[in-house]
Design a protein around this motif. Sequence first.
Motif, mmCIF file in Angstrom:
data_model
loop_
_atom_site.group_PDB
_atom_site.id
_atom_site.type_symbol
_atom_site.label_atom_id
_atom_site.label_comp_id
_atom_site.label_asym_id
_atom_site.label_seq_id
_atom_site.Cartn_x
_atom_site.Cartn_y
_atom_site.Cartn_z
ATOM 1 N N PHE A 163 -12.485 -12.746 -3.917
ATOM 2 C CA PHE A 163 -11.797 -13.596 -2.680
ATOM 3 C C PHE A 163 -12.958 -13.590 -1.617
ATOM 4 C CE2 PHE A 163 -7.495 -13.179 -4.628
ATOM 5 C CZ PHE A 163 -6.827 -14.407 -4.333
ATOM 6 N N ASP A 164 -13.210 -12.512 -1.089
ATOM 7 C CA ASP A 164 -13.985 -12.265 -0.134
ATOM 8 C C ASP A 164 -15.423 -12.770 -0.132
ATOM 9 O OD1 ASP A 164 -12.196 -10.886 1.113
ATOM 10 O OD2 ASP A 164 -12.991 -8.747 0.498
ATOM 11 N N LYS A 165 -16.009 -12.918 -1.440
ATOM 12 C CA LYS A 165 -17.377 -13.491 -1.758
ATOM 13 C C LYS A 165 -17.354 -14.914 -1.916
ATOM 14 C CE LYS A 165 -19.319 -9.196 -3.901
ATOM 15 N NZ LYS A 165 -19.968 -8.761 -5.191
ATOM 16 N N ILE B 41 -8.234 -17.428 2.520
ATOM 17 C CA ILE B 41 -8.257 -18.521 1.423
ATOM 18 C C ILE B 41 -6.728 -18.608 0.941
ATOM 19 C CG2 ILE B 41 -8.516 -18.551 -1.441
ATOM 20 C CD1 ILE B 41 -11.431 -17.567 -0.910
ATOM 21 N N ASP B 42 -5.979 -17.676 1.179
ATOM 22 C CA ASP B 42 -4.395 -17.768 0.978
ATOM 23 C C ASP B 42 -3.792 -18.649 1.794
ATOM 24 O OD1 ASP B 42 -1.786 -17.183 0.260
ATOM 25 O OD2 ASP B 42 -2.030 -14.978 0.967
ATOM 26 N N LYS B 43 -4.142 -18.922 3.193
ATOM 27 C CA LYS B 43 -3.796 -19.852 3.865
ATOM 28 C C LYS B 43 -4.187 -21.099 3.749
ATOM 29 C CE LYS B 43 -2.988 -19.956 9.023
ATOM 30 N NZ LYS B 43 -4.100 -20.122 10.037
ATOM 31 N N SER C 114 -7.299 -4.501 -4.728
ATOM 32 C CA SER C 114 -7.681 -4.394 -3.582
ATOM 33 C C SER C 114 -9.441 -4.651 -3.409
ATOM 34 C CB SER C 114 -7.676 -2.918 -3.012
ATOM 35 O OG SER C 114 -8.655 -2.225 -3.877
ATOM 36 N N GLY C 115 -9.845 -4.629 -2.139
ATOM 37 C CA GLY C 115 -11.264 -4.796 -1.978
ATOM 38 C C GLY C 115 -12.137 -4.013 -2.898
ATOM 39 N N GLY C 116 -11.758 -2.966 -3.504
ATOM 40 C CA GLY C 116 -12.364 -2.039 -4.241
ATOM 41 C C GLY C 116 -11.973 -1.853 -5.592
HETATM 42 O O1 KG4 Z 1 -6.231 -2.479 0.234
HETATM 43 P P1 KG4 Z 1 -7.297 -3.165 1.261
HETATM 44 O O2 KG4 Z 1 -6.693 -3.415 2.523
HETATM 45 O O3 KG4 Z 1 -8.479 -2.208 1.108
HETATM 46 C C1 KG4 Z 1 -9.388 -2.069 0.134
HETATM 47 O O4 KG4 Z 1 -8.713 -0.687 -0.413
HETATM 48 O O5 KG4 Z 1 -10.131 -2.565 -0.308
HETATM 49 O O6 KG4 Z 1 -7.705 -4.491 0.422
HETATM 50 C C2 KG4 Z 1 -8.528 -5.287 1.137
HETATM 51 C C3 KG4 Z 1 -8.933 -6.594 0.130
HETATM 52 C C4 KG4 Z 1 -9.901 -7.749 0.839
HETATM 53 O O7 KG4 Z 1 -10.593 -8.014 -0.320
HETATM 54 C C5 KG4 Z 1 -8.853 -8.741 1.270
HETATM 55 O O8 KG4 Z 1 -9.635 -9.891 1.246
HETATM 56 C C6 KG4 Z 1 -7.630 -8.664 0.434
HETATM 57 O O9 KG4 Z 1 -7.630 -7.297 0.160
HETATM 58 N N1 KG4 Z 1 -6.603 -9.489 0.860
HETATM 59 C C7 KG4 Z 1 -6.017 -10.404 0.082
HETATM 60 C C8 KG4 Z 1 -5.226 -11.089 1.068
HETATM 61 N N2 KG4 Z 1 -5.067 -10.067 1.927
HETATM 62 C C9 KG4 Z 1 -5.748 -9.126 1.912
HETATM 63 N N3 KG4 Z 1 -6.674 -11.203 -0.976
HETATM 64 C C10 KG4 Z 1 -5.754 -12.420 -1.137
HETATM 65 N N4 KG4 Z 1 -4.945 -12.935 -0.416
HETATM 66 C C11 KG4 Z 1 -4.459 -12.123 0.797
HETATM 67 N N5 KG4 Z 1 -3.312 -12.884 1.433
#
Ligand code: KG4
Length: 341
Positions: free
Chosen positions: A170-172, A187-189, A140-142
């Motif tokens: 991904f985000d950075k 990025i995925d898209k 995830s993001g964390g």
């Molecule tokens: O689980 P989440 O909604 O929140 C946290 O608990 O952090 O995860 C968010 C993360 C973000 O970094 C977002 O960019 C990533 O999940 N994310 C993806 C995609 N959809 C969400 N990363 C790559 N491809 C995706 N399709």
Amino acid sequence: MNEYILAIESSCDDTSAAVLRGTTVLSNVIANQEVHRQYGGVIPELASRAHQQNIIPVVDAALKQANIQKKQINAIAFTRGPGLLGSLLVGTSFSKAFALAMNIPMIEVNHTNGHVLALFAKDEETVRTPSFPFLCLTVSGGHTQIMKVNDYFDMEIIGKTIDDAAGEAFDKTAKIMGLPYPGGPVIDKLAKEGNADRFHFSKPHIPGYDYSFSGLKTSFLYFLRDNLKNDVNFIDNNKADLCASIQKEIIDTLMNKLVKAAKDTGIRQVAIAGGVSANSSLQKAMLDAGARYHWDVFIPKFKFSTDNAAMIGVAGYLKYLRGEFASQDLTPYARTSSKEL
Ligand code: KG4
Ligand code: ZN
């Protein structure tokens, strides 16, 4: 299976409420906070204020969509941590007040646990669920963790990131390219149109099942800086290939360790969870690895992969069955210690 659970998730920038009957999700309402977009990342103080505004309407909508009255709810489950403290406080305080007013028990849920238990969420369709033990790559993001899941609440972390999470990578990198937040889905898209083998970035060499993503981000930054010297439009001219290449590096890194963990443990039930599990290239890599190594692969539905209250409700219901209730004097926690899992 007839108990109704109201679940609240407010750990980061999405306010979500869900109503479940057992592990069946009757509603799962998510209010995304648009306010952060202009800053390119989540601003904690703005997040907690937006949660305060959203929480009542979101709970109301979840009850209405589920066609359930407040008085039918048997227990309220909420994310206690990890996450942003100010955000967690909103969901925790709301849950305490609701539990007190309705005279029902409340159930604390660990957010990461919730992401994994989302694999057991049912909706109108029945789901194939993993049996124990299974491996779960929680991304995830964390968080970026390989977990050996022995039981619903017995999750051993056998590998984890030593710096950035995969979602952060991904985000950075998206931010470096000037793409909007959150960068993962963007990025995925864009990557779908690009050549993933065009560019290569430095791969980390970390022992065991651990990960590191901060070097990739730096290597990407220097690569762009060098190329922008010769072509100021380098990013715009190569956006799809850049997205595809960086995505490939992240997914290859994630998969290499997961394959190693599956080989070493001999476990062939392998799952992914968390926001990054929505990534189409990671999902494809999982299915390919499944075919190659004879794995049984489990991928949560999109609506249960990014932050949502349904996953908190599943964990909450499973704790309800065990009679694990929280007390009114608990406080949220920003980080997880193993004790809290
Ligand atoms: O689980 P989440 O909604 O929140 C946290 O608990 O952090 O995860 C968010 C993360 C973000 O970094 C977002 O960019 C990533 O999940 N994310 C993806 C995609 N959809 C969400 N990363 C790559 N491809 C995706 N399709
Ligand atoms: Zn999450």
